[in-house]
Motif scaffolding. Structure first.
Motif, short mmCIF file in Angstrom:
data_model
loop_
_atom_site.label_atom_id
_atom_site.label_comp_id
_atom_site.label_asym_id
_atom_site.label_seq_id
_atom_site.Cartn_x
_atom_site.Cartn_y
_atom_site.Cartn_z
N LEU A 268 0.88 -1.17 0.00
CA LEU A 268 0.00 0.00 0.00
C LEU A 268 0.91 1.22 0.00
O LEU A 268 2.00 1.17 0.54
N GLY A 269 0.49 2.29 -0.58
CA GLY A 269 1.30 3.51 -0.54
C GLY A 269 1.86 3.86 -1.89
O GLY A 269 1.11 4.21 -2.80
N ALA B 117 1.93 -6.16 2.24
CA ALA B 117 0.87 -5.64 3.10
C ALA B 117 -0.44 -5.61 2.35
O ALA B 117 -0.48 -5.26 1.18
N SER B 118 -1.51 -6.00 3.02
CA SER B 118 -2.85 -5.91 2.48
C SER B 118 -3.66 -4.98 3.38
O SER B 118 -3.39 -4.88 4.58
N ALA C 95 -3.33 -4.30 7.30
CA ALA C 95 -2.72 -3.00 7.62
C ALA C 95 -3.65 -2.11 8.45
O ALA C 95 -3.17 -1.23 9.18
N GLY D 220 -4.83 -2.70 11.05
CA GLY D 220 -4.43 -2.87 12.44
C GLY D 220 -3.72 -1.65 13.00
O GLY D 220 -3.67 -1.46 14.22
N CYS D 221 -3.18 -0.80 12.13
CA CYS D 221 -2.44 0.38 12.59
C CYS D 221 -3.30 1.37 13.34
O CYS D 221 -2.80 2.26 14.02
N ILE E 266 -3.95 4.28 3.60
CA ILE E 266 -3.12 3.59 4.60
C ILE E 266 -1.82 3.13 3.95
O ILE E 266 -1.82 2.53 2.89
N GLY E 267 -0.72 3.45 4.59
CA GLY E 267 0.59 3.07 4.10
C GLY E 267 1.29 4.20 3.38
O GLY E 267 2.51 4.20 3.22
N ALA E 268 0.51 5.20 2.93
CA ALA E 268 1.11 6.35 2.25
C ALA E 268 1.56 7.37 3.28
O ALA E 268 1.12 7.38 4.43
N THR E 269 2.46 8.25 2.86
CA THR E 269 3.00 9.27 3.76
C THR E 269 1.90 10.15 4.33
O THR E 269 1.97 10.60 5.46
N GLN F 122 -1.25 9.30 4.91
CA GLN F 122 -2.41 8.53 5.36
C GLN F 122 -3.17 9.30 6.44
O GLN F 122 -2.61 10.12 7.15
#
Lengths: 278, 278
Positions: B9-10, B111-112, B116, B118-119, B225-228, B230
């Motif tokens: 992701l990202g 990552a899926s 993800a 879960g963050c 999610i996962g991007a800077t 997010q």
């Protein structure tokens, strides 16, 4: 900045490019080493990353979190976790402590066993609550996870069973004597998990119950998912007591209703094709 | 060999080192472009990978799978999927077809969104069935996902809601005329999903039901999610109609019973702290 970096599953090359960049440039890098393992050890990771790693066992993370977070306002600290940092185990404690200290944090995600098990062909959509299967002792044989599996199955949901890991455990004797001598690590294999489940089914039958899960329920055993030598075996719960999946880590899935596509995928990994004929 | 490679992701750097090596050396690399998106497009990926990618839309994957698999016995073909190849969408069809043709395959996980999320601090263990929330039309307003969320919540389980993506859709008019003119892509945002849920709750109340989920149920909105850049926002379902999470992709979680640690984590992302006081 505190970076929580997932290492994925498999070996050193399963880290993301983004994660590797941070590991290479940060001031300190800790390796969380008590909730999961890769197929390679700390030394192989250090060689691939080109830097030293500090091993963080449960005691360090839980009792010396402040030493991990030291100076993280001014410099970058990486905390490396097998799988995803918020996958099977969450590291919320460390994040909350960082936030309290005014330390910014960032998560670099990676594959987690929680989603990677999808490679057996079962739809992740159709999974219910995840359960942990712990090593039974002579005096402690918890069965509560079985009820969760049954409830999932009744609702048409598969269950992912994460199997117990015992790392840096002390024997009762050494614990009482205060001796810091640790037992060799133990990782539950699919056979043991299946044996415990069958024992519970026996117990329940003796109590007059008719368990939803039987020795013929279709299960999936998974070992070293993400590694080159990963193994997947599908078959009945009874068959899971006999499969040889090799080295850790293992996980097991108890299936519920199978969609045709799920069934076709599971057949690719069948111990014995005839299990899928009914 | 057919490689199914997760891109995570990202952005482009979220691919794993192992995945990148394969992408660089394989004969052909397809980019699956209809079930999810990164924050960067095909061109940015091509630049980072240093090679050309072939865009594979739903039609190609479903109707021209044989062209994807062509010569894959002799050479390496990579099939790139945002997230994990067996995450929110499985690519079982392609795998089964490869196996039938005698082509070996390998999955490189990443990552899926399924793990993800879960963050945000909610334990993945405690998630029940995942649901999809689709765009309603004037004549089609399905509510079945609502019952799944309610059942999860009754069982103490959180629900991940994956929000609809419409890519390369034709208008009814163009479809009937056989014109291959496509509508601009649409991605459901958290506000829309929350509005649809509130509408269902209203309907149910009018029918005399007392829904388990109300406008005060704690939800979590997640974007990119996962991007800077997010964004995560926690608050009531009502508040989710108002949060501004920016660009796609969005997901939403409907929580059930919160454990203290989960509550503490969600507070970090609270739209309004007072939502968590009850």
């Amino acid at each position: 900045m505190l970076y929580l970096i997932g290492l994925g599953l498999g070996d050193a090359t399963d880290i993301t490019v983004k994660g590797l960049e941070v590991v290479k440039q940060c001031s300190r890098a800790y390796l969380e080493a008590y909730t999961s393992i890769l197929t390679v050890g700390k030394e192989a990771l250090e060689e691939f990353y080109g830097r030293e790693l500090i091993l963080a066992d449960r005691e360090t993370v839980e009792q010396e979190a402040d030493s991990i977070l030291k100076d993280a306002k001014e410099c970058d600290v990486a905390f490396l976790v097998v799988g995803d940092p918020f996958g099977a185990t969450t590291h919320s404690d460390l994040v909350l402590r960082a936030v309290k200290l005014g330390i910014p944090y960032r998560v670099i995600h990676n594959a987690s066993i929680m989603s990677a098990v999808g490679c057996c062909g079962l739809q992740l959509y159709n999974f219910g609550e995840t359960v942990s299967v712990v090593f039974w002792t002579d005096t402690w044989k918890p069965e509560s996870f079985f009820d969760k599996i049954q409830r999932n199955r009744q609702n048409g949901m598969h269950t992912l069973c994460l199997l117990d890991i015992k790392v840096k455990e002390q024997s009762l004797e050494n614990l009482m004597k205060g001796k810091k001598i640790f037992e060799p690590p133990r990782y539950m294999c699919v056979n043991q998990a299946a044996e415990q489940l069958l024992a519970i089914i026996q117990n329940r039958k003796l109590q007059g119950e008719e368990p939803e899960i039987t020795e013929n329920t279709i299960c999936v055993g998974l070992a070293r998912i993400g590694a080159t030598d990963q193994k997947i075996a599908s078959g009945t719960l009874q068959q899971m007591t006999m499969v040889d999946l090799g080295d850790p880590l293992h996980s097991m899935i108890i299936t519920s209703t199978l969609h045709p596509l799920e069934r076709d995928m599971l057949k690719l990994f069948a111990v014995d094709d005839s299990s899928f004929t009914n």
